[in-house]
Design a protein around this motif. Structure first.
Motif, PDB file in Angstrom:
ATOM      1  N   GLU A  99     -54.686  -7.548 -19.931  1.00 37.97           N
ATOM      2  CA  GLU A  99     -56.126  -7.933 -19.921  1.00 37.97           C
ATOM      3  C   GLU A  99     -56.968  -7.063 -20.828  1.00 37.97           C
ATOM      4  O   GLU A  99     -58.045  -7.477 -21.066  1.00 37.97           O
ATOM      5  N   ASN A 100     -56.466  -5.807 -20.997  1.00 33.51           N
ATOM      6  CA  ASN A 100     -57.210  -4.692 -21.823  1.00 33.51           C
ATOM      7  C   ASN A 100     -56.604  -4.505 -23.098  1.00 33.51           C
ATOM      8  O   ASN A 100     -57.251  -3.856 -23.764  1.00 33.51           O
ATOM      9  N   GLY A 101     -55.551  -4.832 -23.309  1.00 31.67           N
ATOM     10  CA  GLY A 101     -54.683  -4.383 -24.848  1.00 31.67           C
ATOM     11  C   GLY A 101     -55.371  -5.091 -26.023  1.00 31.67           C
ATOM     12  O   GLY A 101     -55.899  -6.405 -25.930  1.00 31.67           O
ATOM     13  N   ILE A 102     -55.587  -4.480 -26.927  1.00 33.02           N
ATOM     14  CA  ILE A 102     -55.785  -5.116 -28.369  1.00 33.02           C
ATOM     15  C   ILE A 102     -54.752  -4.914 -29.340  1.00 33.02           C
ATOM     16  O   ILE A 102     -54.092  -3.754 -29.494  1.00 33.02           O
ATOM     17  N   GLY A 103     -54.167  -5.869 -29.899  1.00 37.66           N
ATOM     18  CA  GLY A 103     -53.005  -5.854 -30.777  1.00 37.66           C
ATOM     19  C   GLY A 103     -53.481  -5.576 -32.085  1.00 37.66           C
ATOM     20  O   GLY A 103     -54.865  -5.595 -32.506  1.00 37.66           O
ATOM     21  N   ARG A 134     -68.440   8.090 -21.007  1.00 34.36           N
ATOM     22  CA  ARG A 134     -67.240   8.740 -21.313  1.00 34.36           C
ATOM     23  C   ARG A 134     -66.023   7.920 -21.652  1.00 34.36           C
ATOM     24  O   ARG A 134     -65.111   7.766 -22.323  1.00 34.36           O
ATOM     25  N   LYS A 135     -66.205   6.550 -20.660  1.00 32.84           N
ATOM     26  CA  LYS A 135     -65.171   5.583 -20.936  1.00 32.84           C
ATOM     27  C   LYS A 135     -65.417   4.639 -22.359  1.00 32.84           C
ATOM     28  O   LYS A 135     -64.454   4.329 -22.929  1.00 32.84           O
ATOM     29  N   ALA A 136     -66.497   4.632 -22.594  1.00 33.05           N
ATOM     30  CA  ALA A 136     -66.627   3.980 -23.993  1.00 33.05           C
ATOM     31  C   ALA A 136     -66.129   4.720 -25.066  1.00 33.05           C
ATOM     32  O   ALA A 136     -65.778   4.165 -26.127  1.00 33.05           O
ATOM     33  N   LEU A 137     -66.444   6.090 -25.079  1.00 32.03           N
ATOM     34  CA  LEU A 137     -66.202   6.732 -26.208  1.00 32.03           C
ATOM     35  C   LEU A 137     -64.655   7.431 -25.900  1.00 32.03           C
ATOM     36  O   LEU A 137     -64.274   8.241 -26.908  1.00 32.03           O
ATOM     37  N   THR A 138     -63.546   6.739 -25.334  1.00 33.53           N
ATOM     38  CA  THR A 138     -62.164   7.086 -25.083  1.00 33.53           C
ATOM     39  C   THR A 138     -61.455   6.327 -25.740  1.00 33.53           C
ATOM     40  O   THR A 138     -61.689   4.955 -25.337  1.00 33.53           O
ATOM     41  N   PHE A 139     -60.617   6.426 -26.836  1.00 31.43           N
ATOM     42  CA  PHE A 139     -59.952   5.394 -27.579  1.00 31.43           C
ATOM     43  C   PHE A 139     -58.380   5.878 -27.484  1.00 31.43           C
ATOM     44  O   PHE A 139     -58.013   6.817 -28.081  1.00 31.43           O
ATOM     45  N   VAL A 140     -57.571   4.876 -26.785  1.00 32.41           N
ATOM     46  CA  VAL A 140     -56.166   5.134 -26.654  1.00 32.41           C
ATOM     47  C   VAL A 140     -55.491   4.284 -27.513  1.00 32.41           C
ATOM     48  O   VAL A 140     -55.575   3.012 -27.683  1.00 32.41           O
ATOM     49  N   PHE A 141     -54.278   4.673 -28.427  1.00 27.83           N
ATOM     50  CA  PHE A 141     -53.615   3.948 -29.039  1.00 27.83           C
ATOM     51  C   PHE A 141     -52.361   4.189 -28.883  1.00 27.83           C
ATOM     52  O   PHE A 141     -51.591   5.541 -28.782  1.00 27.83           O
ATOM     53  N   THR A 234     -61.107   1.082 -24.661  1.00 26.69           N
ATOM     54  CA  THR A 234     -60.335   0.560 -25.750  1.00 26.69           C
ATOM     55  C   THR A 234     -58.914   1.047 -25.860  1.00 26.69           C
ATOM     56  O   THR A 234     -58.359   2.204 -25.851  1.00 26.69           O
ATOM     57  N   ILE A 235     -57.837   0.200 -25.725  1.00 21.44           N
ATOM     58  CA  ILE A 235     -56.500   0.354 -25.480  1.00 21.44           C
ATOM     59  C   ILE A 235     -55.797  -0.196 -26.631  1.00 21.44           C
ATOM     60  O   ILE A 235     -55.759  -1.598 -26.475  1.00 21.44           O
ATOM     61  N   VAL A 236     -55.204   0.136 -27.719  1.00 23.22           N
ATOM     62  CA  VAL A 236     -54.592  -0.533 -28.712  1.00 23.22           C
ATOM     63  C   VAL A 236     -53.438  -0.486 -28.713  1.00 23.22           C
ATOM     64  O   VAL A 236     -52.732   0.663 -28.699  1.00 23.22           O
ATOM     65  N   TRP A 237     -52.510  -1.619 -28.682  1.00 23.94           N
ATOM     66  CA  TRP A 237     -51.019  -1.580 -28.801  1.00 23.94           C
ATOM     67  C   TRP A 237     -50.279  -1.807 -29.921  1.00 23.94           C
ATOM     68  O   TRP A 237     -50.653  -2.924 -30.789  1.00 23.94           O
ATOM     69  N   THR A 238     -49.752  -0.870 -30.639  1.00 19.71           N
ATOM     70  CA  THR A 238     -49.058  -0.921 -31.721  1.00 19.71           C
ATOM     71  C   THR A 238     -47.774  -0.467 -31.466  1.00 19.71           C
ATOM     72  O   THR A 238     -47.098   0.206 -32.412  1.00 19.71           O
ATOM     73  N   ALA A 239     -46.941  -0.860 -30.263  1.00 19.56           N
ATOM     74  CA  ALA A 239     -45.692  -0.069 -30.064  1.00 19.56           C
ATOM     75  C   ALA A 239     -44.662  -1.218 -30.684  1.00 19.56           C
ATOM     76  O   ALA A 239     -43.745  -1.512 -30.047  1.00 19.56           O
ATOM     77  N   GLY A 240     -44.373  -1.542 -31.837  1.00 18.61           N
ATOM     78  CA  GLY A 240     -43.477  -2.166 -32.524  1.00 18.61           C
ATOM     79  C   GLY A 240     -43.676  -3.905 -32.394  1.00 18.61           C
ATOM     80  O   GLY A 240     -44.757  -4.063 -31.837  1.00 18.61           O
ATOM     81  N   VAL A 241     -42.665  -4.270 -32.912  1.00 19.64           N
ATOM     82  CA  VAL A 241     -42.614  -5.921 -33.080  1.00 19.64           C
ATOM     83  C   VAL A 241     -41.417  -6.344 -32.652  1.00 19.64           C
ATOM     84  O   VAL A 241     -40.380  -5.604 -32.401  1.00 19.64           O
ATOM     85  N   LYS A 242     -41.393  -7.680 -32.315  1.00 21.23           N
ATOM     86  CA  LYS A 242     -39.899  -8.224 -31.837  1.00 21.23           C
ATOM     87  C   LYS A 242     -40.158  -9.696 -32.484  1.00 21.23           C
ATOM     88  O   LYS A 242     -41.239 -10.238 -32.709  1.00 21.23           O
ATOM     89  N   PRO A 243     -38.894 -10.142 -32.786  1.00 19.00           N
ATOM     90  CA  PRO A 243     -38.729 -11.715 -33.249  1.00 19.00           C
ATOM     91  C   PRO A 243     -39.739 -12.617 -32.768  1.00 19.00           C
ATOM     92  O   PRO A 243     -39.785 -12.544 -31.192  1.00 19.00           O
TER      93      PRO A 243
END
Length: 434
Positions: A99-103, A134-141, A234-243
């Motif tokens: 629901e919240n992640g951004i790839g 505070r929630k708007a200005l916190t960025f998690v990668f 802002t939750i950016v998900w870049t934890a690898g890839v899969k086929p």
């Protein structure tokens, strides 16, 4: 091949190819998003390009079922088949992630991330609610490989520049977190340059948490397994890839992690008319195996995919004409990564010598290599033009968040007015006496 000797059909759900190494720069506004994609019909003028998805493959009948963008699915016969579907984001069943992640696998996600980050600055500048701010200005990668480190470096650069035009937002008000389960970031460039990259990002105020994973992020409440808990939009998900998981429906031999199992010739094991390459293929690394490592496999990166494609093309023609297949073999040439404007790391392999660069020179190497690797002369010129203009003009920091739902305003204006509510209670007409 001779003219008319064969028909090459390309089936893809998108009508363009994305040069993924430029996605972090597109997210930061350093490159126009249109310039990191290449229209397939323009670069493949003699091929037949179908916009749709292959849903099933019947190997006995040599028929693929294609589901187009519109209309009913149909069968497409073939004599030779190439599987090059690439990879998708590798995710885990973390509560709130879907629901919240951004790839960061496509240009749409890069554009969305840029608009989203700038929209958060708009929110923070306009509100008086400290928790909302505070929630708007916190960025998690999440993820410290190339994609994660480059994206957080570029986005932090953009946010730092953007803060200069806001009266109520400063860089010191923002919080950037980079989380990874590994014990280092940027493993592709080696431990020393990875350590430099970590120190550099930390010097810019990025908090880096290694050997750490995200347990949940429901409603933006990010909970890490080290006990840290933060609120973030802002939750950016870049934890690898899969086929691509659709491979499991094609009846092809797969490796332990879902890749198509291929020989060194890029032919799928057990077949003589199917080839595979790129991120969805498990290709033996012949250089590593000759050095004594029997379990060496080619990593899923552009350096190998580009070279595998050329060998694959030659082998398909050789297969048509009954000639021997050529094995794919390529020694690693190194790696480059950008960490924002004028900042980067690079490792260049020349034989047994490894040249390690960092800072501005590595950044030039990063841009030079990827600029030249960008497909088509047209796109090369446009990318270099973007970089040249950026030397003289300030970075654009305009959020076009309405692009996410472009028809929303028109719909609100055009939708029918609600019907008047029916009278109730004391407003009911009194019954007449009979």
């Amino acid at each position: 091949m001779r003219y008319g000797e064969a028909t090459v059909t390309v089936v893809d759900p998108r009508s363009y190819m994305t040069y993924q190494p430029f996605l972090p720069e597109a997210a930061a506004g350093s490159i126009s998003p249109r310039h990191v994609v290449v229209p397939l019909r323009r670069v493949l003028p003699t091929a037949e390009v179908l916009t749709g998805r292959v849903t099933t493959i019947d190997q006995d009948r040599k028929v693929a079922t294609v589901a187009p963008l519109v209309g009913e699915a149909y069968e497409l016969p073939f004599d030779y088949l190439v599987i090059a579907m690439g990879a998708v984001s590798r995710t885990f069943p973390i509560p709130g992630l879907a629901e919240n992640g951004i790839g960061m696998k496509g240009v749409e996600e890069a554009i969305g991330l840029r608009n989203h980050v700038l929209e958060q600055l708009d929110k923070a500048d306009s509100t008086t609610d400290e928790e909302v701010r505070r929630k708007a200005l916190t960025f998690v990668f999440v993820g410290g490989g190339f994609a994660g480190a480059e994206t957080v470096g570029e986005v932090e650069d953009m946010a730092r520049d953007a803060a200069k035009i806001y009266k109520n937002v400063k860089r010191e008000d923002m919080r950037f977190l980079l989380v990874d389960v590994a014990d280092k970031i940027l493993p592709e460039v080696g431990p020393k340059l990875g350590a430099y990259g970590k120190e550099h990002l930390e010097s810019r105020g990025v908090e880096i948490y290694l050997k750490t994973s995200m347990k949940s992020c429901v409603d933006g409440n990010v909970v890490l397994d080290n006990g840290l808990e933060v609120l973030s939009n802002t939750i950016v998900w870049t934890a690898g890839v899969k086929p691509n998981p659709v491979l499991s429906r094609f009846g092809l031999p797969l490796g332990p992690r879902g890749h198509v199992d291929t020989a060194a010739t890029l032919q799928v094991q057990g077949t003589d008319y199917i080839w595979a390459a790129g991120d969805n293929a498990q290709v033996p690394d012949m250089v590593g195996r000759r050095a004594g490592n029997e379990n060496a496999w080619c990593p899923p990166n552009a350096q190998h995919a580009l070279r595998q494609a050329k060998v694959l093309g030659d082998n398909v023609v050789s297969g048509m004409r009954g000639f021997p297949q050529k094995e794919y073999s390529h020694a690693n040439k190194g790696a480059v990564a950008g960490l924002g404007l004028h900042k980067g790391v690079a490792m260049i392999v020349m034989g047994k010598t490894k040249i390690k660069l960092k800072g501005r020179l590595a950044w030039y190497m990063h841009r030079g290599y990827h600029g030249m690797a960008m497909p088509t002369f047209n796109r090369k010129i446009r990318v270099f033009a973007d970089w040249t203009l950026a030397m003289f003009l300030k970075r654009e920091v305009v959020s076009l968040g309405a692009m996410e739902n472009p028809r929303e305003e028109f719909y609100e204006a055009a939708k029918p007015a609600p019907a008047p509510a029916a009278a109730t209670g004391g407003d009911k007409p009194k019954a007449k006496a009979s």
